[in-house]
Design a protein around this motif. Structure first.
Motif, mmCIF file in Angstrom:
data_model
loop_
_atom_site.group_PDB
_atom_site.id
_atom_site.type_symbol
_atom_site.label_atom_id
_atom_site.label_comp_id
_atom_site.label_asym_id
_atom_site.label_seq_id
_atom_site.Cartn_x
_atom_site.Cartn_y
_atom_site.Cartn_z
ATOM 1 N N GLN A 45 0.869 -1.170 0.000
ATOM 2 C CA GLN A 45 0.000 0.000 0.000
ATOM 3 C C GLN A 45 0.907 1.222 0.000
ATOM 4 N N GLY A 46 0.789 2.040 -1.028
ATOM 5 C CA GLY A 46 1.745 3.113 -1.192
ATOM 6 C C GLY A 46 3.119 2.507 -1.388
ATOM 7 N N SER A 47 4.104 2.980 -0.646
ATOM 8 C CA SER A 47 5.459 2.423 -0.742
ATOM 9 C C SER A 47 5.715 1.345 0.298
ATOM 10 N N SER A 48 4.759 1.115 1.204
ATOM 11 C CA SER A 48 4.941 0.112 2.253
ATOM 12 C C SER A 48 4.723 -1.285 1.692
ATOM 13 N N GLN A 49 5.614 -2.206 2.064
ATOM 14 C CA GLN A 49 5.547 -3.566 1.560
ATOM 15 C C GLN A 49 5.280 -4.537 2.696
ATOM 16 N N LEU A 50 4.455 -5.562 2.404
ATOM 17 C CA LEU A 50 4.061 -6.532 3.410
ATOM 18 C C LEU A 50 4.249 -7.947 2.878
ATOM 19 N N GLN A 51 4.647 -8.834 3.764
ATOM 20 C CA GLN A 51 4.638 -10.263 3.494
ATOM 21 C C GLN A 51 4.003 -10.950 4.687
ATOM 22 N N GLY A 52 3.452 -12.147 4.467
ATOM 23 C CA GLY A 52 2.837 -12.849 5.586
ATOM 24 C C GLY A 52 2.370 -14.230 5.186
ATOM 25 N N GLY A 53 1.762 -14.913 6.141
ATOM 26 C CA GLY A 53 1.218 -16.227 5.864
ATOM 27 C C GLY A 53 -0.118 -16.159 5.159
ATOM 28 N N LYS A 54 -0.848 -15.067 5.380
ATOM 29 C CA LYS A 54 -2.158 -14.872 4.756
ATOM 30 C C LYS A 54 -2.451 -13.381 4.692
ATOM 31 N N ILE A 55 -2.966 -12.917 3.549
ATOM 32 C CA ILE A 55 -3.360 -11.525 3.395
ATOM 33 C C ILE A 55 -4.849 -11.464 3.105
ATOM 34 N N THR A 56 -5.569 -10.685 3.910
ATOM 35 C CA THR A 56 -7.005 -10.506 3.725
ATOM 36 C C THR A 56 -7.246 -9.120 3.135
ATOM 37 N N PHE A 57 -7.752 -9.090 1.922
ATOM 38 C CA PHE A 57 -7.945 -7.863 1.150
ATOM 39 C C PHE A 57 -9.419 -7.487 1.211
ATOM 40 N N HIS A 58 -9.752 -6.381 1.896
ATOM 41 C CA HIS A 58 -11.141 -5.946 2.027
ATOM 42 C C HIS A 58 -11.529 -5.098 0.814
ATOM 43 N N VAL A 59 -12.423 -5.636 -0.020
ATOM 44 C CA VAL A 59 -12.793 -4.961 -1.264
ATOM 45 C C VAL A 59 -13.634 -3.721 -1.005
ATOM 46 N N SER A 60 -14.484 -3.748 0.024
ATOM 47 C CA SER A 60 -15.406 -2.645 0.277
ATOM 48 C C SER A 60 -14.796 -1.530 1.113
ATOM 49 N N SER A 61 -13.531 -1.667 1.518
ATOM 50 C CA SER A 61 -12.864 -0.626 2.297
ATOM 51 C C SER A 61 -11.409 -0.543 1.839
ATOM 52 N N ASP A 62 -10.602 0.243 2.545
ATOM 53 C CA ASP A 62 -9.190 0.379 2.160
ATOM 54 C C ASP A 62 -8.280 -0.332 3.167
ATOM 55 N N GLU A 63 -8.741 -1.468 3.694
ATOM 56 C CA GLU A 63 -7.992 -2.190 4.709
ATOM 57 C C GLU A 63 -7.415 -3.490 4.164
ATOM 58 N N MET A 64 -6.245 -3.849 4.690
ATOM 59 C CA MET A 64 -5.634 -5.146 4.432
ATOM 60 C C MET A 64 -5.177 -5.733 5.758
ATOM 61 N N ASP A 65 -5.554 -6.988 6.023
ATOM 62 C CA ASP A 65 -5.101 -7.703 7.207
ATOM 63 C C ASP A 65 -4.036 -8.714 6.799
ATOM 64 N N VAL A 66 -2.995 -8.854 7.636
ATOM 65 C CA VAL A 66 -1.895 -9.757 7.321
ATOM 66 C C VAL A 66 -1.560 -10.594 8.548
ATOM 67 N N ASP A 67 -1.440 -11.909 8.364
ATOM 68 C CA ASP A 67 -0.981 -12.806 9.423
ATOM 69 C C ASP A 67 0.522 -13.029 9.272
ATOM 70 N N SER A 68 1.220 -13.134 10.413
ATOM 71 C CA SER A 68 2.680 -13.332 10.421
ATOM 72 C C SER A 68 3.362 -12.266 9.578
ATOM 73 N N VAL A 69 3.197 -11.024 10.011
ATOM 74 C CA VAL A 69 3.614 -9.865 9.219
ATOM 75 C C VAL A 69 5.130 -9.710 9.169
ATOM 76 N N LYS A 70 5.623 -9.401 7.974
ATOM 77 C CA LYS A 70 6.965 -8.878 7.764
ATOM 78 C C LYS A 70 6.791 -7.663 6.869
ATOM 79 N N ALA A 71 6.995 -6.474 7.437
ATOM 80 C CA ALA A 71 6.731 -5.237 6.703
ATOM 81 C C ALA A 71 7.994 -4.390 6.612
ATOM 82 N N VAL A 72 8.107 -3.667 5.510
ATOM 83 C CA VAL A 72 9.178 -2.696 5.329
ATOM 84 C C VAL A 72 8.527 -1.358 5.018
ATOM 85 N N LEU A 73 8.799 -0.351 5.857
ATOM 86 C CA LEU A 73 8.204 0.968 5.711
ATOM 87 C C LEU A 73 9.300 1.992 5.460
ATOM 88 N N GLU A 74 8.960 3.049 4.755
ATOM 89 C CA GLU A 74 9.893 4.143 4.535
ATOM 90 C C GLU A 74 9.724 5.184 5.636
#
Length: 275
Positions: A119-148
């Motif tokens: 999302q934007g420049s932020s990157q995520l990895q995980g065991g499962k990503i839940t993408f909410h189509v009706s909103s601007d949210e993403m849920d991630v299990d076992s998160v590994k994120a890199v932010l600027e």
């Protein structure tokens, strides 16, 4: 390529009305693919080859799709499954994986099989990503994120102009990051409208040589585009370690621009043998 406009996005989609370009569907899902088979007895539609699914503002592509209906009349679609090279795009949100399952009632796309998100420049990895189509949210299990981090490019440019040495983490890193903040946790939620990434469970934040752990962290961004994180708040059993420096407290607030960590709530500190 076959173009289909025959799927309803919710089980209460209702009957189609004549005279409208989309056939009058209340909640249409547009599907395009190279080959399609409607299997009434199995209550499903099978699509293969360059599959493209459009739901609201989200586009989903994959190699194979199986759409499941509520009844043999094939009136309403309950969910569909995507297999192979699955990619979902909605504005500045992006997710990919080997498999995906989309629930039409909850409007949630669950991505598995080495899933990644952005999302934007932020990157995520995980065991499962839940993408909410009706909103601007993403849920991630076992998160590994890199932010600027915010404001670091301007500071480095000013130092370079004065002839100062570049910081240790100057120059591009993964994804082109120049000043990354690494975050790991059990579960995370990217909330674009709130300009936040919320992480809970075994949270670990790494910035330069400093490692910080806590129970819950909230990273706040400069803007809704989620391009730069300006602040990270940690709550619960916070510990920060950098070489022989150590600090502990109930709460911590990290300003990424000034690179200052403020510890409160029964704080303790140690450097070498000094406490």
């Amino acid at each position: 390529m076959i173009a289909l406009l025959c799927l309803l996005a919710a089980v209460d989609g209702g009957a189609a009305a004549p005279g409208r370009p989309d056939g009058g569907f209340r909640n249409p899902v547009d599907v395009k693919c190279d080959f399609a088979r409607m299997e009434g007895a199995q209550q499903q539609l099978l699509c293969t080859g360059h599959v493209l699914v459009k739901r609201r503002t989200t586009d989903i592509t994959c190699d194979k799709l199986v759409a499941h209906y509520t009844n043999r009349d094939v009136n309403d679609m309950t969910h569909f499954e995507c297999v192979g090279n699955v990619v979902a795009v909605d504005g500045d949100r992006w997710a990919s994986g080997d498999f995906a399952d989309y629930d039409n009632q909850s409007e949630v796309l669950v991505m598995t099989g080495q899933p990644r998100g952005r999302q934007g420049s932020s990157q995520l990895q995980g065991g499962k990503i839940t993408f909410h189509v009706s909103s601007d949210e993403m849920d991630v299990d076992s998160v590994k994120a890199v932010l600027e981090s915010q404001g670091q490019e301007e500071r480095r440019a000013a130092k370079k102009k004065k002839g100062a040495a570049a910081p240790q983490d100057a120059g591009p890193v993964e994804g082109g990051f120049t000043n990354p903040v690494h975050i790991q946790c059990d579960k995370g939620r990217m909330e674009g409208s709130k300009q936040q990434l919320v992480c809970v469970g075994h949270v670990r934040v790494k910035r330069h040589n400093t490692d910080m752990t806590c129970e819950r962290a909230v990273a706040t961004y400069v803007n809704r585009d989620v391009n730069e994180v300006k602040r990270i708040e940690c709550v619960g059993n916070v510990q920060a370690v950098d070489g022989n420096r150590w600090a502990h407290g109930d709460f911590a607030d990290f300003d990424t621009t000034r690179e200052v960590l403020i510890m409160t709530g029964h704080p303790q500190g140690r450097q070498g043998t000094n406490e």
